[in-house]
Design a protein around this motif. Sequence first.
Motif, short mmCIF file in Angstrom:
data_model
loop_
_atom_site.label_atom_id
_atom_site.label_comp_id
_atom_site.label_asym_id
_atom_site.label_seq_id
_atom_site.Cartn_x
_atom_site.Cartn_y
_atom_site.Cartn_z
N LYS A 1 4.44 -7.64 -5.67
CA LYS A 1 4.36 -6.17 -5.62
C LYS A 1 4.23 -5.65 -4.19
O LYS A 1 4.86 -4.65 -3.83
CB LYS A 1 3.18 -5.69 -6.46
CG LYS A 1 3.02 -4.18 -6.49
CD LYS A 1 1.90 -3.74 -7.40
CE LYS A 1 1.82 -2.21 -7.41
NZ LYS A 1 0.74 -1.73 -8.27
N TYR A 2 3.41 -6.30 -3.38
CA TYR A 2 3.07 -5.75 -2.08
C TYR A 2 3.77 -6.40 -0.89
O TYR A 2 3.79 -5.84 0.20
CB TYR A 2 1.55 -5.80 -1.86
CG TYR A 2 0.81 -4.90 -2.82
CD1 TYR A 2 0.85 -3.51 -2.67
CD2 TYR A 2 0.09 -5.42 -3.88
CE1 TYR A 2 0.19 -2.68 -3.55
CE2 TYR A 2 -0.58 -4.59 -4.76
CZ TYR A 2 -0.53 -3.23 -4.60
OH TYR A 2 -1.18 -2.41 -5.47
N LYS B 1 6.45 -4.31 1.38
CA LYS B 1 5.84 -3.30 2.25
C LYS B 1 5.03 -3.95 3.37
O LYS B 1 5.03 -3.49 4.51
CB LYS B 1 4.91 -2.38 1.45
CG LYS B 1 5.59 -1.22 0.82
CD LYS B 1 4.56 -0.28 0.23
CE LYS B 1 5.26 0.86 -0.48
NZ LYS B 1 4.32 1.75 -1.15
N MET B 2 4.31 -5.00 3.02
CA MET B 2 3.43 -5.63 4.02
C MET B 2 4.23 -6.38 5.08
O MET B 2 3.80 -6.44 6.23
CB MET B 2 2.43 -6.57 3.33
CG MET B 2 1.45 -5.84 2.42
SD MET B 2 0.60 -4.46 3.23
CE MET B 2 0.90 -3.14 2.07
N GLU C 1 -3.68 -1.07 -2.04
CA GLU C 1 -2.61 -1.24 -1.05
C GLU C 1 -3.13 -0.96 0.36
O GLU C 1 -2.79 -1.67 1.31
CB GLU C 1 -1.44 -0.31 -1.37
CG GLU C 1 -0.28 -0.47 -0.42
CD GLU C 1 0.91 0.41 -0.77
OE1 GLU C 1 1.63 0.79 0.18
OE2 GLU C 1 1.12 0.72 -1.94
N ARG D 1 -3.20 -3.48 3.46
CA ARG D 1 -2.56 -3.08 4.71
C ARG D 1 -3.50 -3.30 5.89
O ARG D 1 -3.09 -3.77 6.95
CB ARG D 1 -2.16 -1.61 4.61
CG ARG D 1 -1.41 -1.09 5.80
CD ARG D 1 -1.07 0.40 5.63
NE ARG D 1 -0.22 0.82 6.67
CZ ARG D 1 1.11 0.91 6.58
NH1 ARG D 1 1.72 0.63 5.46
NH2 ARG D 1 1.82 1.29 7.61
#
Length: 186
Positions: free
Chosen positions: A31-32, A35-36, A75, A79
């Motif tokens: 899922k992350y 973006k990461m 999130e 981050r």
Amino acid sequence: MKVINLHQEEKELIKLAVDKNRHAQQKIYSKYSPKMLGVCRQYIKDIHEAEDVMITAFMKVYTNLLHFKHEGSFEGWIRRVMVNECISFIRVQKKINFLEDENFIEEKSNNIESKLSVDDIQFLIDNLPNGYKMIFNLYCIEGYKHQEIATMLGINEGTSKSQLSHARKMLQENVTKLKNYENGTE
């Protein structure tokens, strides 16, 4: 029709991941991670190094999940781990220098309107000296205040402001050069 509480679903996923459930950890990663990787890429030019840092940071996420208090976004918490890991990586690599600028005068920033692509912008940011790039990303992208940046990096607040000013000036100059090049006037 049944409405699924997504927040509760995320809490359950986190709880399973804390208990070292590999499937839950994989779901979080899936899922992350896109973006990461983008977050890591903002700080680290080489995509392979950025990916390595992201993976190391995810290991820290899993190790420290029990410390996540469910206050604020998950999130955002991930981050922050990514940013801290990027800073650590750059420090270890000794790829960052901050110059004290005692004669620093803060300039008003000029908005340069442009039709630059995301790739162009990333290229311009990547070509900043590492100190400028780090401060620019922390301030402009991550939204940290100069005092927070100074504490994170062990520098003076004035150094943070100076580095940001120099980064903005260099970006403006490079945007102008890029526009002139594209227009064939250079």
